[in-house]
Design a protein around this motif. Structure first.
Motif, PDB file in Angstrom:
ATOM      1  N   SER A 165     -32.889  65.359 -18.258  1.00  0.00           N
ATOM      2  CA  SER A 165     -34.000  66.362 -18.703  1.00  0.00           C
ATOM      3  C   SER A 165     -33.722  67.777 -18.319  1.00  0.00           C
ATOM      4  CB  SER A 165     -35.283  65.979 -18.079  1.00  0.00           C
ATOM      5  OG  SER A 165     -35.027  66.055 -16.703  1.00  0.00           O
ATOM      6  N   GLN A 166     -32.507  67.896 -17.484  1.00  0.00           N
ATOM      7  CA  GLN A 166     -31.983  69.260 -17.074  1.00  0.00           C
ATOM      8  C   GLN A 166     -30.601  69.727 -17.508  1.00  0.00           C
ATOM      9  OE1 GLN A 166     -34.139  71.466 -15.350  1.00  0.00           O
ATOM     10  NE2 GLN A 166     -35.726  69.844 -16.119  1.00  0.00           N
ATOM     11  N   MET A 167     -30.188  68.930 -18.335  1.00  0.00           N
ATOM     12  CA  MET A 167     -28.835  68.992 -19.044  1.00  0.00           C
ATOM     13  C   MET A 167     -28.867  69.814 -19.922  1.00  0.00           C
ATOM     14  SD  MET A 167     -26.899  65.289 -18.565  1.00  0.00           S
ATOM     15  CE  MET A 167     -26.794  64.316 -16.898  1.00  0.00           C
ATOM     16  N   ARG A 186     -32.768  62.852 -32.302  1.00  0.00           N
ATOM     17  CA  ARG A 186     -33.985  62.998 -32.098  1.00  0.00           C
ATOM     18  C   ARG A 186     -33.949  62.909 -30.211  1.00  0.00           C
ATOM     19  NH1 ARG A 186     -35.692  58.717 -34.174  1.00  0.00           N
ATOM     20  NH2 ARG A 186     -35.081  57.322 -33.069  1.00  0.00           N
ATOM     21  N   ASN A 187     -32.943  61.996 -29.566  1.00  0.00           N
ATOM     22  CA  ASN A 187     -32.888  61.966 -28.325  1.00  0.00           C
ATOM     23  C   ASN A 187     -32.282  63.064 -27.505  1.00  0.00           C
ATOM     24  OD1 ASN A 187     -34.201  59.406 -28.182  1.00  0.00           O
ATOM     25  ND2 ASN A 187     -32.262  58.209 -28.342  1.00  0.00           N
ATOM     26  N   GLN A 188     -31.484  63.980 -28.246  1.00  0.00           N
ATOM     27  CA  GLN A 188     -31.172  65.139 -27.710  1.00  0.00           C
ATOM     28  C   GLN A 188     -32.091  66.082 -27.271  1.00  0.00           C
ATOM     29  OE1 GLN A 188     -28.248  67.401 -30.096  1.00  0.00           O
ATOM     30  NE2 GLN A 188     -27.692  68.539 -28.467  1.00  0.00           N
ATOM     31  N   THR A 189     -33.346  66.075 -27.970  1.00  0.00           N
ATOM     32  CA  THR A 189     -34.426  67.121 -27.638  1.00  0.00           C
ATOM     33  C   THR A 189     -35.012  66.595 -26.165  1.00  0.00           C
ATOM     34  OG1 THR A 189     -36.075  65.364 -28.656  1.00  0.00           O
ATOM     35  CG2 THR A 189     -34.930  67.238 -29.853  1.00  0.00           C
ATOM     36  N   LYS A 190     -34.636  65.531 -25.564  1.00  0.00           N
ATOM     37  CA  LYS A 190     -35.057  65.255 -24.295  1.00  0.00           C
ATOM     38  C   LYS A 190     -34.411  66.105 -23.115  1.00  0.00           C
ATOM     39  CE  LYS A 190     -34.315  60.922 -24.689  1.00  0.00           C
ATOM     40  NZ  LYS A 190     -34.471  59.397 -24.333  1.00  0.00           N
ATOM     41  N   GLU A 271     -29.355  57.431 -22.254  1.00  0.00           N
ATOM     42  CA  GLU A 271     -30.559  58.192 -22.683  1.00  0.00           C
ATOM     43  C   GLU A 271     -30.299  58.607 -24.289  1.00  0.00           C
ATOM     44  OE1 GLU A 271     -33.305  58.884 -21.483  1.00  0.00           O
ATOM     45  OE2 GLU A 271     -32.774  57.916 -19.518  1.00  0.00           O
ATOM     46  N   LEU A 272     -29.245  59.045 -24.616  1.00  0.00           N
ATOM     47  CA  LEU A 272     -29.080  59.285 -25.920  1.00  0.00           C
ATOM     48  C   LEU A 272     -29.027  58.241 -27.108  1.00  0.00           C
ATOM     49  CD1 LEU A 272     -25.913  61.850 -25.781  1.00  0.00           C
ATOM     50  CD2 LEU A 272     -28.306  62.370 -26.628  1.00  0.00           C
ATOM     51  N   TRP A 273     -28.845  57.201 -26.765  1.00  0.00           N
ATOM     52  CA  TRP A 273     -28.968  55.843 -27.503  1.00  0.00           C
ATOM     53  C   TRP A 273     -30.182  55.236 -27.037  1.00  0.00           C
ATOM     54  CZ3 TRP A 273     -24.238  58.436 -26.901  1.00  0.00           C
ATOM     55  CH2 TRP A 273     -23.516  58.356 -27.863  1.00  0.00           C
ATOM     56  N   ALA A 274     -31.055  55.638 -26.484  1.00  0.00           N
ATOM     57  CA  ALA A 274     -32.275  54.895 -26.167  1.00  0.00           C
ATOM     58  C   ALA A 274     -32.848  54.479 -27.544  1.00  0.00           C
ATOM     59  CB  ALA A 274     -33.004  55.612 -25.177  1.00  0.00           C
ATOM     60  N   GLY A 275     -33.430  53.426 -27.391  1.00  0.00           N
ATOM     61  CA  GLY A 275     -34.210  52.993 -28.859  1.00  0.00           C
ATOM     62  C   GLY A 275     -33.231  52.560 -29.929  1.00  0.00           C
TER      63      GLY A 275
END
Length: 276
Positions: A165-167, A186-190, A271-275
């Motif tokens: 989340s801080q990257m 979409r996941n990059q927005t995290k 995280e990037l491929w979550a979902g």
């Protein structure tokens, strides 16, 4: 074959000379006839690309006449030139103007990339910034540093690990197919923030010097990535193809993820491929 400091200094001179004589005099001075499309409106070649690559190749042949030279523009005309990169005793891989779209648009984010490959292994990489006049350099076992225009050297180091989340990172989702393309966007927005320079030269420089945490690429042309990955590794980073395997000069697919360390790599990949 050992590639020593004097050889790397010679390469620094070659890329800097090409930037000074063939690239910068044409920056923001290109005529309509100096710019041509290759595969799309976003994939361009200019007179600066062609002339800089010719100059670099000629200078390389003067000093290393038996080396294989793999240039982006030469390979665009004849893809068969890529053959043998993984087996050559000595090869140079050249991107004369990385970020050609930026260069042709008058945006000062472009670079000259040169990688040295010995027996299928990248052993040195240089990324020269024609606008700033400095070069970031990495060599196996010697770390990475920036050589400034005044000749001084500054060691570089990748960013310290932080939670996802801080990257700050870059994901080239445009080179993925759906539904993976939308999933990654979409996941990059995290993350804390993203960047996209349309120039791997400056993206790898940002990463190796600790100002960003990760990059994800899916289009693996050797002139875009060999030097940057070597520089990033020597700056303390960890990179691998998306399946976790080691990236080699002979690889043209499989995606690529570079991160501060292995634990960060695993977290970013998850995280990037979550979902999915």
């Amino acid at each position: 074959m050992r590639f020593d400091d004097s050889s790397i200094e010679a390469l620094e001179t070659i890329v800097a000379d090409a930037a000074k004589t063939e690239i910068m005099p044409r920056f923001r001075r290109l005529s309509r006839d100096d710019v041509r499309r290759k595969t799309s409106a976003a994939d361009l070649v200019t007179e600066a690309d062609i002339r800089a690559e010719r100059l670099i190749a000629a200078r390389l042949r003067e000093r290393w006449p038996d080396a294989l030279i793999v240039g982006e523009e030469a390979c665009s005309e004849d893809p068969a030139r890529l053959a043998g990169l993984g087996e050559a005793d000595l090869a140079f891989v050249v991107d004369p103007v990385d970020g050609t779209f930026n260069f042709a648009s008058g945006v000062p984010l472009f670079g000259v990339i040169l990688a040295v490959v010995v027996a299928g292994e990248t052993v040195a990489g240089l990324i020269h910034d024609p606008v700033g006049g400095d070069t970031i350099i990495g060599a196996t076992g010697a770390g990475s540093h920036i050589r400034c225009g005044d000749g001084t050297r500054e060691k570089v180091r990748v960013a310290d690990p932080v939670p996802f989340s801080q990257m700050t990172g870059s994901v080239s989702w445009q080179y993925f197919s759906e539904p993976e393309r939308s999933l990654l966007a979409r996941n990059q927005t995290k993350t804390l923030a993203s960047f996209g320079y349309r120039c791997s030269a400056h993206e790898y420089r940002l990463l190796a010097s600790g100002h960003a945490h990760f990059v994800v690429y899916n289009k693996l042309m050797p002139w875009d990535h060999l030097a940057g990955i070597l520089i990033h590794r020597e700056a303390g980073g960890h990179s691998a193809r998306l399946d976790g395997s080691r990236y080699l000069p002979s690889h043209l697919d499989g995606g690529l993820l570079a991160a501060p360390d292995r634990a960060s790599w695993d977290e970013i990949r998850r995280e990037l491929w979550a979902g999915a």
